[in-house]
Design a protein around this motif. Structure first.
Motif, PDB file in Angstrom:
ATOM      1  N   ALA A  67     -74.692  12.667 -26.377  1.00  0.00           N
ATOM      2  CA  ALA A  67     -74.940  13.660 -25.576  1.00  0.00           C
ATOM      3  C   ALA A  67     -75.858  14.678 -26.019  1.00  0.00           C
ATOM      4  N   SER A  68     -76.736  15.142 -25.008  1.00  0.00           N
ATOM      5  CA  SER A  68     -77.760  16.199 -25.425  1.00  0.00           C
ATOM      6  C   SER A  68     -77.201  17.540 -24.938  1.00  0.00           C
ATOM      7  N   ILE A  69     -76.150  17.980 -25.538  1.00  0.00           N
ATOM      8  CA  ILE A  69     -75.662  19.344 -25.270  1.00  0.00           C
ATOM      9  C   ILE A  69     -75.425  20.134 -26.576  1.00  0.00           C
ATOM     10  N   GLN A  70     -75.146  21.451 -26.463  1.00  0.00           N
ATOM     11  CA  GLN A  70     -75.008  22.351 -27.560  1.00  0.00           C
ATOM     12  C   GLN A  70     -73.291  22.466 -27.707  1.00  0.00           C
ATOM     13  N   THR A  71     -72.946  22.270 -28.992  1.00  0.00           N
ATOM     14  CA  THR A  71     -71.479  22.471 -29.201  1.00  0.00           C
ATOM     15  C   THR A  71     -71.530  23.674 -30.337  1.00  0.00           C
ATOM     16  N   VAL A  72     -70.550  24.477 -29.880  1.00  0.00           N
ATOM     17  CA  VAL A  72     -70.282  25.731 -30.717  1.00  0.00           C
ATOM     18  C   VAL A  72     -68.620  25.848 -31.026  1.00  0.00           C
ATOM     19  N   ILE A  73     -68.698  25.743 -32.427  1.00  0.00           N
ATOM     20  CA  ILE A  73     -67.080  25.675 -32.958  1.00  0.00           C
ATOM     21  C   ILE A  73     -66.975  27.303 -33.504  1.00  0.00           C
ATOM     22  N   THR A  74     -66.323  28.041 -33.029  1.00  0.00           N
ATOM     23  CA  THR A  74     -65.929  29.457 -33.522  1.00  0.00           C
ATOM     24  C   THR A  74     -64.788  29.548 -34.278  1.00  0.00           C
ATOM     25  N   THR A  75     -64.371  29.974 -35.425  1.00  0.00           N
ATOM     26  CA  THR A  75     -63.106  30.282 -35.997  1.00  0.00           C
ATOM     27  C   THR A  75     -62.777  31.550 -36.265  1.00  0.00           C
ATOM     28  N   PHE A  76     -61.581  32.003 -36.115  1.00  0.00           N
ATOM     29  CA  PHE A  76     -61.124  33.312 -36.144  1.00  0.00           C
ATOM     30  C   PHE A  76     -60.140  33.155 -37.041  1.00  0.00           C
ATOM     31  N   GLU A  77     -60.162  34.272 -38.247  1.00  0.00           N
ATOM     32  CA  GLU A  77     -59.098  34.464 -39.024  1.00  0.00           C
ATOM     33  C   GLU A  77     -58.319  35.750 -38.520  1.00  0.00           C
ATOM     34  N   VAL A  78     -56.832  35.533 -38.339  1.00  0.00           N
ATOM     35  CA  VAL A  78     -56.106  36.475 -37.567  1.00  0.00           C
ATOM     36  C   VAL A  78     -54.719  36.592 -38.572  1.00  0.00           C
ATOM     37  N   THR A  79     -53.616  37.416 -38.240  1.00  0.00           N
ATOM     38  CA  THR A  79     -52.645  37.499 -38.874  1.00  0.00           C
ATOM     39  C   THR A  79     -51.541  37.046 -37.686  1.00  0.00           C
ATOM     40  N   PRO A  80     -50.457  36.584 -38.172  1.00  0.00           N
ATOM     41  CA  PRO A  80     -49.376  36.020 -36.941  1.00  0.00           C
ATOM     42  C   PRO A  80     -49.277  37.312 -35.971  1.00  0.00           C
ATOM     43  N   GLY A  81     -49.403  38.435 -36.177  1.00  0.00           N
ATOM     44  CA  GLY A  81     -48.862  39.510 -35.474  1.00  0.00           C
ATOM     45  C   GLY A  81     -50.116  39.697 -34.566  1.00  0.00           C
ATOM     46  N   THR A  82     -51.467  39.177 -34.588  1.00  0.00           N
ATOM     47  CA  THR A  82     -52.453  39.406 -33.724  1.00  0.00           C
ATOM     48  C   THR A  82     -52.944  38.305 -33.090  1.00  0.00           C
ATOM     49  N   CYS A  83     -52.384  36.942 -33.600  1.00  0.00           N
ATOM     50  CA  CYS A  83     -52.802  35.566 -33.084  1.00  0.00           C
ATOM     51  C   CYS A  83     -52.653  35.575 -31.541  1.00  0.00           C
ATOM     52  N   GLN A  84     -51.561  35.915 -30.986  1.00  0.00           N
ATOM     53  CA  GLN A  84     -51.215  35.636 -29.486  1.00  0.00           C
ATOM     54  C   GLN A  84     -52.036  36.967 -28.861  1.00  0.00           C
ATOM     55  N   ASP A  85     -52.140  37.751 -29.201  1.00  0.00           N
ATOM     56  CA  ASP A  85     -53.040  39.023 -28.820  1.00  0.00           C
ATOM     57  C   ASP A  85     -54.478  38.592 -28.570  1.00  0.00           C
ATOM     58  N   LEU A  86     -55.209  38.027 -29.544  1.00  0.00           N
ATOM     59  CA  LEU A  86     -56.449  37.294 -29.476  1.00  0.00           C
ATOM     60  C   LEU A  86     -56.510  35.972 -28.509  1.00  0.00           C
ATOM     61  N   MET A  87     -55.524  35.090 -28.671  1.00  0.00           N
ATOM     62  CA  MET A  87     -55.382  33.931 -27.765  1.00  0.00           C
ATOM     63  C   MET A  87     -55.288  34.440 -26.326  1.00  0.00           C
ATOM     64  N   ASP A  88     -54.710  35.606 -25.850  1.00  0.00           N
ATOM     65  CA  ASP A  88     -54.567  36.115 -24.530  1.00  0.00           C
ATOM     66  C   ASP A  88     -55.994  36.665 -24.188  1.00  0.00           C
ATOM     67  N   ALA A  89     -56.711  37.267 -25.238  1.00  0.00           N
ATOM     68  CA  ALA A  89     -57.912  37.952 -24.953  1.00  0.00           C
ATOM     69  C   ALA A  89     -59.019  36.796 -24.678  1.00  0.00           C
ATOM     70  N   LEU A  90     -58.827  35.460 -25.543  1.00  0.00           N
ATOM     71  CA  LEU A  90     -59.887  34.722 -25.336  1.00  0.00           C
ATOM     72  C   LEU A  90     -59.653  33.784 -23.976  1.00  0.00           C
ATOM     73  N   GLU A  91     -58.361  33.654 -23.522  1.00  0.00           N
ATOM     74  CA  GLU A  91     -58.120  32.998 -22.446  1.00  0.00           C
ATOM     75  C   GLU A  91     -58.659  33.823 -21.462  1.00  0.00           C
ATOM     76  N   ALA A  92     -58.312  34.927 -21.433  1.00  0.00           N
ATOM     77  CA  ALA A  92     -58.926  35.824 -20.234  1.00  0.00           C
ATOM     78  C   ALA A  92     -60.539  35.591 -20.036  1.00  0.00           C
ATOM     79  N   ALA A  93     -61.066  35.824 -21.360  1.00  0.00           N
ATOM     80  CA  ALA A  93     -62.662  35.687 -21.245  1.00  0.00           C
ATOM     81  C   ALA A  93     -63.052  34.334 -20.964  1.00  0.00           C
ATOM     82  N   TYR A  94     -62.382  33.329 -21.175  1.00  0.00           N
ATOM     83  CA  TYR A  94     -62.804  32.178 -20.527  1.00  0.00           C
ATOM     84  C   TYR A  94     -62.529  32.045 -18.988  1.00  0.00           C
ATOM     85  N   GLY A  95     -61.209  32.643 -18.618  1.00  0.00           N
ATOM     86  CA  GLY A  95     -60.893  32.391 -17.391  1.00  0.00           C
ATOM     87  C   GLY A  95     -61.619  33.335 -16.173  1.00  0.00           C
ATOM     88  N   GLU A  96     -61.966  34.526 -16.766  1.00  0.00           N
ATOM     89  CA  GLU A  96     -62.544  35.543 -16.140  1.00  0.00           C
ATOM     90  C   GLU A  96     -64.413  35.533 -16.146  1.00  0.00           C
TER      91      GLU A  96
END
Length: 106
Positions: free
Chosen positions: A8-37
């Motif tokens: 495939a002639s596409i661009q792949t991007v892998i992003t890693t985020f270092e979080v804490t258990p206390g902020t993991c779900q907050d960041l997941m929510d923000a990422l899901e919103a960013a992708y969806g919206e």
């Protein structure tokens, strides 16, 4: 759904985020919103996936774009710059890296 193929002639991007258990779900929510919206509606976007490790200390994001310039243009938009600042506030660090698929195995 992301398709991983060496031919495939596409661009792949892998992003890693270092979080804490206390902020993991907050960041997941923000990422899901960013992708969806916003991200999934940008020119050249093909697919993405979000992954969380068991300890909730890392999030990995795999995205695919028609070409490198499409991903770069999305990053430069005012909306994405604002969202990126919010992501940064929710994690210790994050790093998007562009890759070419070197090999696949079934």
């Amino acid at each position: 759904m992301p398709t991983i193929s060496k031919s495939a002639s596409i661009q792949t991007v892998i992003t890693t985020f270092e979080v804490t258990p206390g902020t993991c779900q907050d960041l997941m929510d923000a990422l899901e919103a960013a992708y969806g919206e916003f991200i999934s509606k940008q020119p050249g976007f093909l697919a993405a996936g979000l992954h969380v490790n068991d300890a909730q200390t890392r999030i990995a994001n795999y995205s695919q774009w028609q070409k490198r310039e499409d991903f770069q243009a999305m990053l430069r938009t005012p909306e994405m710059r604002e969202r990126t600042r919010a992501f940064n506030a929710l994690c210790r660090s994050f790093e998007p890296v562009m890759y070419d698929v070197a090999a696949t195995f079934d």
